[in-house]
Every structure is written in C-alpha cells, then in structure tokens.
Design an enzyme around this catalytic site. Structure first.
Site, mmCIF file in Angstrom:
data_model
loop_
_atom_site.group_PDB
_atom_site.id
_atom_site.type_symbol
_atom_site.label_atom_id
_atom_site.label_comp_id
_atom_site.label_asym_id
_atom_site.label_seq_id
_atom_site.Cartn_x
_atom_site.Cartn_y
_atom_site.Cartn_z
ATOM 1 N N ASP A 98 1.101 -1.394 -0.126
ATOM 2 C CA ASP A 98 -0.160 -0.258 -0.097
ATOM 3 C C ASP A 98 0.990 1.390 -0.366
ATOM 4 O O ASP A 98 2.081 1.278 0.515
ATOM 5 C CB ASP A 98 -0.756 0.115 1.462
ATOM 6 C CG ASP A 98 -2.096 0.225 1.151
ATOM 7 O OD1 ASP A 98 -2.942 0.815 2.188
ATOM 8 O OD2 ASP A 98 -2.461 1.769 0.550
ATOM 9 N N ASP A 198 -3.007 4.798 -2.320
ATOM 10 C CA ASP A 198 -4.053 5.238 -1.613
ATOM 11 C C ASP A 198 -4.531 6.550 -1.760
ATOM 12 O O ASP A 198 -3.230 8.307 -2.399
ATOM 13 C CB ASP A 198 -3.292 5.935 0.082
ATOM 14 C CG ASP A 198 -4.379 6.241 1.054
ATOM 15 O OD1 ASP A 198 -5.199 5.470 1.365
ATOM 16 O OD2 ASP A 198 -4.148 6.969 1.460
ATOM 17 N N GLU A 247 -7.071 3.343 -5.179
ATOM 18 C CA GLU A 247 -8.154 3.991 -4.658
ATOM 19 C C GLU A 247 -8.885 5.496 -4.828
ATOM 20 O O GLU A 247 -7.916 5.858 -4.761
ATOM 21 C CB GLU A 247 -8.157 3.585 -2.964
ATOM 22 C CG GLU A 247 -9.109 4.181 -1.913
ATOM 23 C CD GLU A 247 -8.788 4.344 -0.378
ATOM 24 O OE1 GLU A 247 -7.835 5.439 -0.636
ATOM 25 O OE2 GLU A 247 -9.493 4.477 0.049
ATOM 26 N N HIS A 321 -10.534 -2.194 5.160
ATOM 27 C CA HIS A 321 -9.864 -1.975 6.737
ATOM 28 C C HIS A 321 -11.040 -0.748 7.081
ATOM 29 O O HIS A 321 -10.592 -0.174 8.276
ATOM 30 C CB HIS A 321 -8.551 -1.594 7.084
ATOM 31 C CG HIS A 321 -8.086 -1.067 5.503
ATOM 32 N ND1 HIS A 321 -8.307 -0.461 4.366
ATOM 33 C CD2 HIS A 321 -7.522 0.146 5.873
ATOM 34 C CE1 HIS A 321 -7.631 0.697 3.542
ATOM 35 N NE2 HIS A 321 -7.660 1.590 4.701
ATOM 36 N N ASP A 322 -11.669 -0.059 6.344
ATOM 37 C CA ASP A 322 -12.282 1.730 6.222
ATOM 38 C C ASP A 322 -14.021 1.132 6.730
ATOM 39 O O ASP A 322 -14.655 2.033 6.868
ATOM 40 C CB ASP A 322 -12.262 2.229 5.096
ATOM 41 C CG ASP A 322 -10.727 3.189 5.247
ATOM 42 O OD1 ASP A 322 -10.083 3.055 4.262
ATOM 43 O OD2 ASP A 322 -10.125 2.114 5.926
HETATM 44 O O1 TEU Z 1 -8.941 5.783 2.849
HETATM 45 C C1 TEU Z 1 -9.746 7.042 2.016
HETATM 46 C C2 TEU Z 1 -10.770 8.303 2.072
HETATM 47 O O2 TEU Z 1 -11.716 8.454 1.769
HETATM 48 C C3 TEU Z 1 -11.260 6.920 3.940
HETATM 49 O O3 TEU Z 1 -11.704 8.196 4.357
HETATM 50 C C4 TEU Z 1 -12.541 5.846 3.844
HETATM 51 O O4 TEU Z 1 -13.156 6.100 2.524
HETATM 52 C C5 TEU Z 1 -13.588 6.574 4.403
HETATM 53 O O5 TEU Z 1 -13.052 6.196 5.653
HETATM 54 C C6 TEU Z 1 -14.893 5.620 4.945
HETATM 55 O O6 TEU Z 1 -15.748 6.215 4.794
HETATM 56 C C7 TEU Z 1 -7.505 5.576 2.789
HETATM 57 C C8 TEU Z 1 -7.496 4.740 3.788
HETATM 58 O O7 TEU Z 1 -7.982 3.763 3.534
HETATM 59 C C9 TEU Z 1 -7.455 5.053 5.127
HETATM 60 O O8 TEU Z 1 -7.751 3.966 5.783
HETATM 61 C C10 TEU Z 1 -7.157 6.099 5.196
HETATM 62 O O9 TEU Z 1 -6.852 6.701 6.460
HETATM 63 C C11 TEU Z 1 -7.044 7.506 4.542
HETATM 64 O O10 TEU Z 1 -7.099 7.123 3.223
HETATM 65 C C12 TEU Z 1 -6.035 8.429 4.485
HETATM 66 O O11 TEU Z 1 -4.934 7.995 4.374
#
Ligand code: TEU
Length: 546
Positions: A98, A198, A247, A321-322
C-alpha cells in the site's frame, strides 16, 4: 511464481496490525503473515495486499508515513519482508504494498524541514498558505473539522484532507513527484509485485476557493491527475510485470475508464466506493440507516456495465479496513444459519461480477462487526473524531454507539479469528483492540473443518475465476433490476451464458415466471420451493445463450 493473466487474479487484503501476532505484543506483524501463507495458498488467492507497514507514528494506523524507506519496527524488519516475499513467491503468491503518496505524516523529515522556515527548500512540498482571517478556505477534512491547520512556527496554515497529522503533498512541484517516484522504484527493485495507491485521485489540487460543500470539487479527479498518474506509470512500474490498483475517493465512471484503459498507461484497476454509501442517510456517513438494496444493485450494475463498455477495469469488493463487515451490513449476523447463508450469497454475487475481486481478511469465514458497547473499545481516529462531533451535536451516548456500531472502521479492524483459543489465536498478549466476542464459533479452524463453511464457498468461487474465462472476460447483463428482493445478472462469453440469481433478503423471494430454471448448476446456495427462492438463497446456472 506462477505466470497468469493478472485479470484472472483474486486479491486478499491483509491489515497486518490485526492479522497475526508472533511477538506477544498484541499487534500483528510480518512474521505472523509468513506463518499463514499456507492457509492463504490453500484458499487459492493470487495476490496479498498489505496495508502500510512503513515507519509511522500510527495516528492513522500507518496511512501517516514518516519514512517510506523503512519498515515500522512494530511490524518487523526489511529482512522479514524479504523472507515474506520469498516465501510468498515460492507458493505462487504475489505481494502488493500500500503506498500513500497524497500526504505524509507531519513527522516526515520533509514536513519537519518545511515547517522550520518559509525559505525551506521543502516549503513547497506541501500547501502552506498565509491567511489573516482564519483558514484559507472552508474545506472540511474527511476526519472532521477544517482541512487547514494553523502552524504557529511560521504562522501559516497547511492543508490536510485527512487527519491534522497527515499533510497533503504538493504534486504540482516536480521535485515532489521525482522524490515519490524514487520511493516507488526502491520498492519495485526490492521485489514487490504491485502497489495499492491510497486516495490517488486527490493528488492534483486545483483552485483554492471556498466551497458550497466540503471542498471535494477542488481536488477530486483534479485538473492534472491523469497527467501525473501517467507520468508515474512511465517513470516507475509501467513496463514491468506489476499490478496496480488506485483507491478513488468520490470519483466518476468516466474518470475510472480513463484511469484504467490500458492504452492510457495509467493504472491497471481502481476501487470506487459509491456502492458502499447506500446506508448513508442523505449522503452522511455518521447516521444509522438500513441499506437500500435497489440503490446497491443500480450502482453496482451502472459501474459494471459502464467500466466494461469503456474498456476499463474494476476492482470489486464488499469490505476493506475502512468498511464494516459485509455480512453484518448487507447480510445478517443475528442468526447463525442465516449468517452463513447470507455470507455465501454475498460472496457469489460479488465474485461472479466483472473485474478483480478483493477479499478482506476474515471475510472468507464470515467475520462480523464486533458490536462494541463502549467508546473505550474504539481505536480509529476517524471514529473517535465522529464520537466527539456527534456528542457536540447533542446525540446521546447510546445513539452514538449505535451509529459507530454500524459505520466505524474499527468494525473490520478487530483481530483475525484463527481459533477458539484465547484472543482467537491472534496473540498470546493483550490485543490492541478487542476480539469480536463470537470468535469461539467463527474462526478459521472451525471453517476448515466444515466442508459447508463460508470458507469453502470462497475457495470454490476463486477456483471458478481461475478455470472459467467467462468470469474474467464475459460481458454483464443486469436482469430483473426492479425486483425488490432479487439481484440477478447474466455473464455472456463465447456462446456461453451464466445466470446469477440471489435473494438478498431474509424473506423467501418469488422467482419471476420467465426466469430460466433449467441448466447446468454451477453453484447452489439454497433451495427453490413453490417458485420461491429461500431467504438469502442463491444459484448460478450455465444456460443456453440466447
Ligand atoms: O481512505 C480514503 C478515504 O476516503 C477514507 O476516508 C475512507 O473512504 C473512509 O474512511 C470510509 O468511510 C484511505 C485509507 O484507506 C484510509 O485507511 C486512510 O485513513 C485514508 O485514506 C487517509 O490515508
């Protein structure tokens, strides 16, 4: 390493902090992944995507990188990563890192130098702006609050679209781009097989003006984003046996076609999240609302047909993970039999779509949301910010816990459930976040012993993608889109048709009179009685092409 078309591949996402701890410190590590490679090979996946493992203060669990060239010692060492790569390659598995290059940690040496003085050569690596009457714009951080932080050392504001400790990089500065490409080439030379980028569609900031909303229009799929990604392709991975996925936050089908059309030499594939906002009330994440099945079907099919017809390539997924656990979100975890049935049907619906499927750790055994009962159990910066914001808006504790229980990113970050042993076999220490209380029944050991488990449905679906070109190269035709319970689509390829029929509800669903019922059964997950498909039932038929 087995050579195969990356388009026939399946990716398994690992959140190392919660995957497997071999030191007893309560946090997962690289050696823990090495110990589970045989399991992942048995599942049949092709790529492993590791979320960030670089040096980081871990304010955002690694998405705040302070040194791109070093491995965070909590995960292990470069020697451990080398051993992991070699052990994975021996098993025909490839490894994707990542890479977070929209922003760095404010602990990064570039940022520390930049904030020392306005004359620093690193000042223009970030967006520092002078503003006498408050923040330069009214943009909002995705983690709450204004997106600008006043830095009293040089009395200017800096931009952070995410946490205040994640400062946005200025990609308009060629020196930034060159420094980032050097990082990518270091890890390519180290031997990794791909990158997950990311929020890569946020790297091109346009004008800095006040917004009618939260400011996304000024930086999402920005004015030079395709130029920058194409340049990155050419300067790093473009001509290598390498797989990339971007992403994309709040993006469009047209941009995602551009990001992934091979002839444009940008990325191989992209994630979008529109289908994972169908339980947002009025577009607001921190609400508690049941998901809208019609919206889910429509968005998925719009993206499937749009990207396919545009010559692009989707990454398809339910969880990461989000996101909350999909069986709790779009299936049910209230009843054990229905948990299994709905998890399998969700897997069938996703894995027979067009694109590259992603399995998030634990999804293959139907891990559920943990249903935390106290704010003390939460760890995620976004969730804790939301707690305080909702509190300040007057929500009561229970209302807030209900909302977090449905939407928090911690829902998917509880430790991987390996066995019924203490802490689900994840650690011999105290886990950094509570294990879900259902680990004694929902765990890998139990799943491997049960031929009817969710695990073996995932294994079967992965194998189908490897052995049947229709799954990779077939077109997609939505069917019965107006049906309030069924999700039905066709895949067609070289005179063959597969029909996927899924009941996405906990009630029996009446099958349309004219739906095909005869054919070679590819998959059966549930029965049809009196013309009704049982709750969360699904079947896949190979039928005569029209
Ligand atoms: O996430 C991008 C993002 O927009 C996040 O806010 C996510 O979509 C949201 O939490 C969903 O509700 C990426 C990574 O996957 C995330 O873990 C990081 O916190 C974020 O970027 C910042 O690097």
């Amino acid at each position: 390493m087995k050579e195969q078309d990356w388009k026939k591949s399946v990716v398994y996402q690992i959140y190392p902090k919660s995957f497997n701890d071999t030191t007893g410190n309560g946090e997962g590590d690289l050696r823990g992944i090495i110990d589970k490679l045989d399991y992942l090979q048995f599942l049949g996946v092709d790529y492993l995507w590791l979320t960030p493992i670089y040096d980081s203060p871990m304010n955002d669990n690694g998405y705040d990188i302070s040194n791109y060239y070093e491995i965070n010692e909590q995960f292990g060492t470069k020697a451990d990563l080398r051993e992991l790569l070699d052990a994975a390659h021996t098993r025909g598995l490839k490894v994707i890192l990542d890479i977070v290059i929209n922003h760095t940690s404010t602990e990064h040496e570039w940022f520390k130098a930049a904030r020392q003085s306005k004359e620093s050569p690193y000042r223009d690596y970030y967006f520092f702006k002078n503003s006498q009457d408050g923040p330069p714009t009214n943009w909002m951080s995705k983690f709450g609050g204004n997106a600008w932080q006043f830095d009293d050392q040089t009395e200017e504001y800096y931009l952070h679209l995410f946490d205040v400790t994640q400062a946005d990089l200025n990609w308009n500065n060629e020196n930034v781009r060159k420094a980032l490409y050097k990082i990518l080439n270091y890890w390519i030379d180290f031997g990794v097989d791909g990158f997950r980028f990311d929020v890569i569609n946020l790297i091109s900031k346009g004008a800095f003006e006040d917004s009618e909303a939260i400011g996304k229009e000024f930086y999402t799929d920005g004015p030079r984003v395709h130029e920058y990604i194409h340049e990155m392709n050419r300067k790093t991975f473009g001509d290598k046996d390498f797989m990339t996925v971007g992403e994309m936050s709040s993006t469009t089908i047209d941009h995602c076609i551009q990001y992934t059309q091979p002839e444009r030499q940008e990325l191989h594939s992209v994630f979008n999240f529109h289908h994972l906002k169908v339980d947002y009330k009025d577009g607001e994440k921190w609400t508690n609302q049941k998901f809208d099945l019609q919206q889910l079907k429509t968005i998925l099919m719009d993206w499937q047909t749009g990207i396919y017809e545009g010559g692009g390539w989707n990454a398809i997924f339910w969880c990461n993970h989000d996101q909350p656990r999909v069986v709790s979100r779009f299936g049910t975890d209230l009843d054990e039999a229905m948990r299994k049935q709905s998890a399998k049907t969700l897997a069938i619906v996703l894995h027979l779509l067009q694109g590259t499927p992603y399995i998030y750790q634990g999804e293959e055994i139907g891990m559920t949301d943990p249903h935390f009962t106290s704010i003390a159990q939460y760890r995620d910066v976004e969730s804790l910010n939301a707690y305080h914001s909702l509190k300040s808006q007057g929500y009561d504790e229970q209302e807030i816990l209900t909302i977090l229980g449905q939407k928090s990113r911690d829902n998917s970050r509880t430790p991987m459930q390996w066995s019924a042993d203490t802490h689900a076999g994840f650690t011999t220490g105290t886990p950094w976040i509570d294990v879900s209380p259902n680990y004694e029944t929902i765990n890998v050991e139990a799943a491997l012993e049960d031929q009817n488990s969710i695990f073996y449905m995932y294994k079967q679906l992965i194998a189908l993608r490897h052995t049947h070109d229709i799954v990779t190269y077939g077109n997609i035709v939505p069917r019965y889109m107006g049906h309030e319970q069924l999700f039905v689509y066709e895949r067609n390829y070289e005179g063959q048709t597969w029909l996927v029929v899924a009941n996405m509800t906990n009630e029996p669903a009446k099958l349309p009179e004219d739906i095909e019922r005869e054919g070679d059964i590819i998959i059966e997950n549930g029965t049809v009685t009196g013309g009704y498909l049982e709750p969360y039932g699904a079947y896949v038929l190979s039928i005569e092409s029209k």
